[in-house]
Design a protein around this motif. Sequence first.
Motif, mmCIF file in Angstrom:
data_model
loop_
_atom_site.group_PDB
_atom_site.id
_atom_site.type_symbol
_atom_site.label_atom_id
_atom_site.label_comp_id
_atom_site.label_asym_id
_atom_site.label_seq_id
_atom_site.Cartn_x
_atom_site.Cartn_y
_atom_site.Cartn_z
ATOM 1 N N GLU A 34 -43.364 -40.963 56.707
ATOM 2 C CA GLU A 34 -41.971 -41.208 56.309
ATOM 3 C C GLU A 34 -40.991 -40.505 57.253
ATOM 4 N N ASN A 37 -39.318 -42.494 59.911
ATOM 5 C CA ASN A 37 -38.128 -43.308 59.639
ATOM 6 C C ASN A 37 -36.878 -42.711 60.293
ATOM 7 N N THR A 63 -42.364 -46.091 53.168
ATOM 8 C CA THR A 63 -42.018 -45.010 52.240
ATOM 9 C C THR A 63 -43.123 -44.756 51.221
ATOM 10 N N GLY A 66 -43.302 -41.261 50.012
ATOM 11 C CA GLY A 66 -41.938 -40.718 50.102
ATOM 12 C C GLY A 66 -41.391 -40.020 48.874
ATOM 13 N N LEU A 71 -44.267 -35.412 49.476
ATOM 14 C CA LEU A 71 -43.802 -34.831 50.736
ATOM 15 C C LEU A 71 -44.002 -33.318 50.792
ATOM 16 N N ALA A 80 -36.601 -35.866 50.832
ATOM 17 C CA ALA A 80 -37.154 -37.079 50.212
ATOM 18 C C ALA A 80 -36.125 -38.212 50.167
ATOM 19 N N LEU A 83 -35.354 -39.579 53.692
ATOM 20 C CA LEU A 83 -36.422 -40.337 54.358
ATOM 21 C C LEU A 83 -36.642 -41.701 53.698
ATOM 22 N N SER A 84 -36.533 -41.788 52.378
ATOM 23 C CA SER A 84 -36.703 -43.092 51.726
ATOM 24 C C SER A 84 -35.509 -43.991 51.984
ATOM 25 N N GLN A 133 -36.900 -41.374 44.175
ATOM 26 C CA GLN A 133 -37.247 -42.265 45.284
ATOM 27 C C GLN A 133 -36.692 -43.669 45.058
#
Length: 294
Positions: A34, A37, A63, A66, A71, A80, A83-84, A133
Amino acid sequence: MDLFALIAERPLLLDGGLGRALMERGFTAGECPEEWNVSHPAEVEDIHRSFYAAGSDVVNTNTFGGTAMRLEAHGLSARAVELSEAGARLATGVRDREFPGRWVAGDIGPCGAMVAPMGTAKPDALRGTFAEQVRALVAGGVDLLNIETMFDLTEATIAVEAAVAEAGGRPVLASMTFKPAAKGFRTMMGVSPEAAVEALKGAGADIVGCNCEITCEPMADLVPIMAELAGGVTYAQPNAGQPRLESGETVYAETPEHFASVVATYPALGAKIVGGCCGTPPASISALAAALGR
Ligand SMILES: [Zn+2]
């Protein structure tokens, strides 16, 4: 997105394995997928592009791991949401610029913790990590949510409940990972297809399916079981053969033609959304698209 209207017209094609695609672009074991990204957006975009170009109607965001809980293994829990949301924006960006009219599924895998009696995590902590998420994926523009590769029914049910609560009406798919056992297909935690469909449908999942672990042939036996339990409609993503190590590299022996010839039989068995899981390359998705008459 009216998922049921779409699949009434024709089967929808998902994508293949992101892990293999990442490794082909330089990702190494121990890295956090992730995190790519943000650190490698062009490579992640290129993966989505390759699957859309192969014929995927829907691609999954990068993800899978994610959730903030998952993580923790990389010390990245605090990132978190970032990144998602970044993962969702990469996929929706490629879609909007190059493949308008296609769809993006926000991908959600296991959080790496389990509630009692198998683990010590609190149900509310799992609910919170999945809800966070889902909100990030929705903020990034996903069209639906895909909870996948689940093996523990308590965790999967909590994930579905959190997704339904936070998805703003977007479809929620939920898929568990089964393999043949003495009394029929079971997940690693002993969950039967019957129990999975009942609990996940009960939690609000729109479609309940199966993915990962087994190859296309044994999954062809599982698909009609899932479909019958789920009122006629399921979805399925088998792995691309059993991986083996050759000179330090993971190799999948299955040919795209073989994958396509078997998975193309799934829609008639009730899997109205089909794709591939671990190891499935874009070439297998394009072979499947051709086998389905695209
Ligand atoms: Zn898989």
